[in-house]
Design a protein around this motif. Structure first.
Motif, PDB file in Angstrom:
ATOM      1  N   ILE A 114       8.945  -2.740  -0.574  1.00  0.00           N
ATOM      2  CA  ILE A 114       8.747  -1.304  -0.813  1.00  0.00           C
ATOM      3  C   ILE A 114       9.822  -0.773  -1.757  1.00  0.00           C
ATOM      4  CG2 ILE A 114       8.755   0.998   0.261  1.00  0.00           C
ATOM      5  CD1 ILE A 114       7.503  -0.280   2.727  1.00  0.00           C
ATOM      6  N   LYS A 115      11.044  -1.226  -1.555  1.00  0.00           N
ATOM      7  CA  LYS A 115      12.132  -0.790  -2.445  1.00  0.00           C
ATOM      8  C   LYS A 115      11.816  -1.166  -3.884  1.00  0.00           C
ATOM      9  CE  LYS A 115      16.223  -0.958   0.519  1.00  0.00           C
ATOM     10  NZ  LYS A 115      17.048   0.122  -0.038  1.00  0.00           N
ATOM     11  N   LYS A 116      11.194  -2.333  -4.032  1.00  0.00           N
ATOM     12  CA  LYS A 116      10.883  -2.814  -5.374  1.00  0.00           C
ATOM     13  C   LYS A 116       9.710  -2.026  -5.982  1.00  0.00           C
ATOM     14  CE  LYS A 116       9.395  -7.187  -6.152  1.00  0.00           C
ATOM     15  NZ  LYS A 116       9.509  -8.596  -5.769  1.00  0.00           N
ATOM     16  N   MET A 117       8.661  -1.854  -5.193  1.00  0.00           N
ATOM     17  CA  MET A 117       7.441  -1.259  -5.754  1.00  0.00           C
ATOM     18  C   MET A 117       7.408   0.259  -5.719  1.00  0.00           C
ATOM     19  SD  MET A 117       4.603  -3.971  -4.464  1.00  0.00           S
ATOM     20  CE  MET A 117       3.300  -3.030  -5.234  1.00  0.00           C
ATOM     21  N   HIS A 118       8.006   0.824  -4.664  1.00  0.00           N
ATOM     22  CA  HIS A 118       7.983   2.288  -4.520  1.00  0.00           C
ATOM     23  C   HIS A 118       9.386   2.765  -4.176  1.00  0.00           C
ATOM     24  CE1 HIS A 118       3.592   1.864  -4.166  1.00  0.00           C
ATOM     25  NE2 HIS A 118       3.832   0.928  -3.278  1.00  0.00           N
ATOM     26  N   PRO A 119      10.299   2.672  -5.144  1.00  0.00           N
ATOM     27  CA  PRO A 119      11.705   2.955  -4.811  1.00  0.00           C
ATOM     28  C   PRO A 119      11.941   4.373  -4.286  1.00  0.00           C
ATOM     29  CG  PRO A 119      11.410   2.604  -7.173  1.00  0.00           C
ATOM     30  CD  PRO A 119      10.114   2.266  -6.542  1.00  0.00           C
ATOM     31  N   GLN A 120      11.026   5.275  -4.563  1.00  0.00           N
ATOM     32  CA  GLN A 120      11.234   6.652  -4.092  1.00  0.00           C
ATOM     33  C   GLN A 120      10.913   6.820  -2.610  1.00  0.00           C
ATOM     34  OE1 GLN A 120       8.721   5.516  -5.765  1.00  0.00           O
ATOM     35  NE2 GLN A 120       6.912   6.302  -4.735  1.00  0.00           N
ATOM     36  N   ARG A 121      10.237   5.834  -2.025  1.00  0.00           N
ATOM     37  CA  ARG A 121       9.849   6.005  -0.618  1.00  0.00           C
ATOM     38  C   ARG A 121      11.050   5.784   0.285  1.00  0.00           C
ATOM     39  NH1 ARG A 121       4.673   3.078   1.207  1.00  0.00           N
ATOM     40  NH2 ARG A 121       4.322   5.037   2.277  1.00  0.00           N
ATOM     41  N   LYS A 122      11.114   6.620   1.305  1.00  0.00           N
ATOM     42  CA  LYS A 122      12.253   6.532   2.214  1.00  0.00           C
ATOM     43  C   LYS A 122      11.895   5.596   3.380  1.00  0.00           C
ATOM     44  CE  LYS A 122      15.633   9.327   4.466  1.00  0.00           C
ATOM     45  NZ  LYS A 122      15.673  10.360   5.468  1.00  0.00           N
ATOM     46  N   VAL A 123      12.692   4.542   3.502  1.00  0.00           N
ATOM     47  CA  VAL A 123      12.405   3.533   4.518  1.00  0.00           C
ATOM     48  C   VAL A 123      13.571   3.443   5.488  1.00  0.00           C
ATOM     49  CG1 VAL A 123      11.942   1.081   4.908  1.00  0.00           C
ATOM     50  CG2 VAL A 123      11.112   2.185   2.827  1.00  0.00           C
ATOM     51  N   ILE A 124      13.269   3.432   6.767  1.00  0.00           N
ATOM     52  CA  ILE A 124      14.329   3.136   7.729  1.00  0.00           C
ATOM     53  C   ILE A 124      13.936   1.890   8.496  1.00  0.00           C
ATOM     54  CG2 ILE A 124      15.422   3.841   9.907  1.00  0.00           C
ATOM     55  CD1 ILE A 124      15.714   6.567   8.954  1.00  0.00           C
ATOM     56  N   TYR A 125      14.851   0.913   8.510  1.00  0.00           N
ATOM     57  CA  TYR A 125      14.677  -0.266   9.347  1.00  0.00           C
ATOM     58  C   TYR A 125      15.795  -0.244  10.378  1.00  0.00           C
ATOM     59  CZ  TYR A 125      15.445  -4.894  11.150  1.00  0.00           C
ATOM     60  OH  TYR A 125      15.658  -5.941  12.016  1.00  0.00           O
ATOM     61  N   MET A 126      15.440  -0.460  11.622  1.00  0.00           N
ATOM     62  CA  MET A 126      16.464  -0.377  12.656  1.00  0.00           C
ATOM     63  C   MET A 126      16.019  -1.177  13.881  1.00  0.00           C
ATOM     64  SD  MET A 126      17.895   3.164  14.107  1.00  0.00           S
ATOM     65  CE  MET A 126      18.736   3.658  12.636  1.00  0.00           C
ATOM     66  N   SER A 177       0.835  -1.198   0.000  1.00  0.00           N
ATOM     67  CA  SER A 177       0.000   0.000   0.000  1.00  0.00           C
ATOM     68  C   SER A 177       0.875   1.256   0.000  1.00  0.00           C
ATOM     69  CB  SER A 177      -0.881  -0.022   1.239  1.00  0.00           C
ATOM     70  OG  SER A 177      -1.461   1.239   1.410  1.00  0.00           O
ATOM     71  N   ASP A 178       0.408   2.306  -0.663  1.00  0.00           N
ATOM     72  CA  ASP A 178       1.235   3.518  -0.645  1.00  0.00           C
ATOM     73  C   ASP A 178       0.765   4.522   0.409  1.00  0.00           C
ATOM     74  OD1 ASP A 178      -1.049   4.206  -1.828  1.00  0.00           O
ATOM     75  OD2 ASP A 178      -0.193   4.787  -3.773  1.00  0.00           O
ATOM     76  N   HIS A 179      -0.182   4.127   1.209  1.00  0.00           N
ATOM     77  CA  HIS A 179      -0.543   4.958   2.362  1.00  0.00           C
ATOM     78  C   HIS A 179      -0.787   4.025   3.553  1.00  0.00           C
ATOM     79  CE1 HIS A 179      -4.344   3.707   0.543  1.00  0.00           C
ATOM     80  NE2 HIS A 179      -4.807   3.742   1.782  1.00  0.00           N
ATOM     81  N   PRO A 180      -0.652   4.550   4.757  1.00  0.00           N
ATOM     82  CA  PRO A 180      -0.771   3.680   5.925  1.00  0.00           C
ATOM     83  C   PRO A 180      -2.176   3.081   6.044  1.00  0.00           C
ATOM     84  CG  PRO A 180       0.238   5.751   6.529  1.00  0.00           C
ATOM     85  CD  PRO A 180      -0.271   5.912   5.132  1.00  0.00           C
TER      86      PRO A 180
END
Ligand code: ADP
Ligand code: MG
Length: 458
Positions: free
Chosen positions: A180-192, A151-154
């Motif tokens: 998400i990297k595959k489908m919406h590469p422009q979205r900024k994701v942080i995993y930590m 989904s592109d929104h929460p």
């Protein structure tokens, strides 16, 4: 090298965490879990490190068995530490700020973080949705993770994944990030991990760089924090996390959290944070079933294109039920062994190669184990435990031992009675009731029962 003194309780806890890691290596995981993990560091004052323990018994035990070692480790960091003070359950409200006077040496290296490290570098390439085997125990978590990733929104904010160790929480979070990297590469994701979040926050505090820290976290589209139980008891970090969390959710950014317990059951977590964490979708991953374990083994074997006899797969799925990490480890070991010695995998070699692992998965607690541990714990003689003596210092431990003999083994009341020097089954029944009653009336007794249970099960 001299460093400015840390200025918050969280910093102190970071040092303590580093020391705990060393202690765990020194004394082993079981002892560590029973005795050191429940401790909390509260303060450091005039050369004394103040630590709290949840019961008097624990306090004494740690004092006699571990305080010298703990002191030595503290002294490596703060050479002026000369004493370890262990208190029973000091309320956290009495904590004083860290004194800001003397110089200290460099803390454990791992506290230092490379500021420019790519936060996503930590993603494991094998942890994808394609490689995740779905079964009854994890279908809800899987479905929710996939929906959120696509989904592109929460959709639900936060998505809260929880379950025991090695059941696939981290795998699902990485899978979301990959997707998400595959489908919406422009979205900024942080995993930590929550641990890393804390280290970075502490570092930002120390270098007075909190503005950049906040900026960095609050500008993402998707924030994933793994193992959030880690910040239990770490108040300053919780506070910061709470604000970051709210800022993201208010701005319609997706937050995904994992933990080993449900939001309501998280320990030492602020109420408002717990409640906030439960607002979205809470999806639990249940312990594995035989079918799921077999499915995972088949998928893993196929992935490494290794032929493994059906009976070996079934045997592993049946015997290694603790978690998926162990199951994978077992498979890797037998495959490695077969490759090394140049022989096919058989049921015999499997049993041979995994002897130690199988034994620990097979381990059953016996009445004798219970009796031995209870005697050690209360520091009484086995002959007294099995006798008819009626002093409270003996009857209490005896009742406790009977209680655990019933709750942790499959033995019947008469069998238990016999093993306690030939007592009647009604005596055993009475003991069990008594322990349950005492647990509800006496918090310290109840804490001791908890410790003993952990000792026996570890
Ligand atoms: P957790 O974070 O819950 O402790 P992990 O996500 O690290 O557990 O999973 C432990 C190991 O088991 C990882 O190697 C992971 O790939 C594997 N695993 C867990 N669940 C599954 C699954 N459903 N299908 C395939 N592999 C899995
Ligand atoms: Mg994990």
């Amino acid at each position: 090298m001299n460093q400015p003194l840390p200025s918050s309780l969280d910093t102190l806890q970071t040092y303590w965490f580093a020391i705990c890691q060393k202690m765990e290596k020194d004394i082993g995981e079981a002892a560590f879990k029973s005795w050191l993990k429940p401790l909390e560091v509260l303060d450091i004052q005039d050369g004394s490190v103040v630590i709290s323990a949840p019961s008097h018994f624990m306090c004494d035990w740690v004092q006699t068995h571990y305080s010298d070692r703990i002191k030595a480790y503290w002294a490596e960091i703060f050479p002026n530490v000369t004493q370890i003070k262990i208190l029973v359950n000091l309320p956290t409200a009495t904590i004083k700020p860290f004194p800001n006077t003397s110089a200290v040496s460099q803390p454990d290296e791992e506290i230092e973080e490379d500021d420019n490290a790519d936060v996503n570098a930590a993603l494991d390439s094998r942890f994808t949705f394609e490689n995740f085997v779905v079964g009854k125990p994890n279908e809800l978590a899987y479905a929710a993770a996939l929906r959120v990733a696509e989904s592109d929104h929460p959709l639900f904010n936060p998505l809260f994944l929880y379950g025991g160790v090695g059941l696939g929480k981290t795998h699902l979070m990485h899978a979301i990030a990959w997707q998400i990297k595959k489908m919406h590469p422009q979205r900024k994701v942080i995993y930590m991990s929550a641990e890393k979040f804390m280290y970075q926050f502490i570092r930002a505090l120390r270098f007075k760089d909190t503005v950049a820290f906040k900026e960095r976290f609050r500008s993402v589209d998707v924030l994933m924090i793994d193992d959030v139980q880690f910040i239990g008891g770490k108040e300053t970090t919780q506070e910061e996390f709470f604000h970051t969390f709210n800022a993201l959710v208010d701005n319609n950014r997706q937050v995904i959290i994992s933990a080993d317990k449900s939001p309501a059951d998280l320990l030492q977590m602020e109420e408002r944070l717990k409640s906030r964490l439960g607002w979205g979708l809470v999806a639990d991953i249940h312990p594995t079933t035989y079918e799921l374990r077999l499915g995972i083994l088949q998928a893993k074997a196929a992935a490494i294109s290794t032929k493994i006899p059906k009976e070996v797969m079934e045997f592993l799925a049946l015997k290694i039920s603790s978690n998926i990490r162990e199951l994978e480890g077992a498979l890797n070991r037998i495959v490695a062994h077969a490759t090394l010695v140049g022989r096919n995998v058989t049921l015999d070699t499997t049993q041979e190669v995994l002897r130690d692992l199988l034994r620990s998965n097979d381990r059953r607690i016996t009445i004798e184990d219970v009796q031995k541990k209870v005697c050690e714990f209360y520091n009484i003689k086995m002959s007294d435990l099995l006798s008819g003596r009626r002093q409270q210092t003996i009857t209490r431990p005896r009742q406790v031992a009977m209680y655990f003999s019933k709750t942790l083994t499959t033995k019947s009341l008469p069998e238990i009675g016999r093993k306690f020097g030939g007592k009647d089954h009604t005596t055993v029944l009475h003991a069990i009731k008594k322990v349950q009653e005492n647990c509800t009336q006496d918090p310290e007794f109840s804490a001791d029962i908890d410790i003993l249970r952990r000792l026996l099960e570890s």
